[in-house]
Design a protein around this motif. Sequence first.
Motif: not given
Length: 109
Positions: A35, A37-38, A41, A62, A65-66, A71, A83-85
């Motif tokens: 989260t 990291k997102r 972004q 984030a 989204e998860l 994501v 749409t990936t981490i």
Amino acid sequence: MLHPSYSDLIEVANSGVEEGEHPVVNSRYSIVIATAKRARQIIAGAEPLVEHSAGKKPLSIAVEELYTGKVKILGEDEEIEDTTIALDEEDEADEAETVEADADEAEEE
């Protein structure tokens, strides 16, 4: 209380894992790294993937989204999509170095 909870987020992140396979996320730490990291972004200019994100903080966006599945967190051996981490040991090491650097800076002040 955090909503959604860590256990809810771990369930969502591992929802695509078939029985007998190794889960993508094993700990709260992995959720926090992904989260964060997102959120970075989003701060850097990435478009939020959820509606009504105006006025919300990047980390809240984030997490949402998860939780909503917009994501996904991938393991080391999976391909990266838009749409990936990607969560791997290198990211976790980088995050640990960043935390140590931030702690050093705080001590100097």
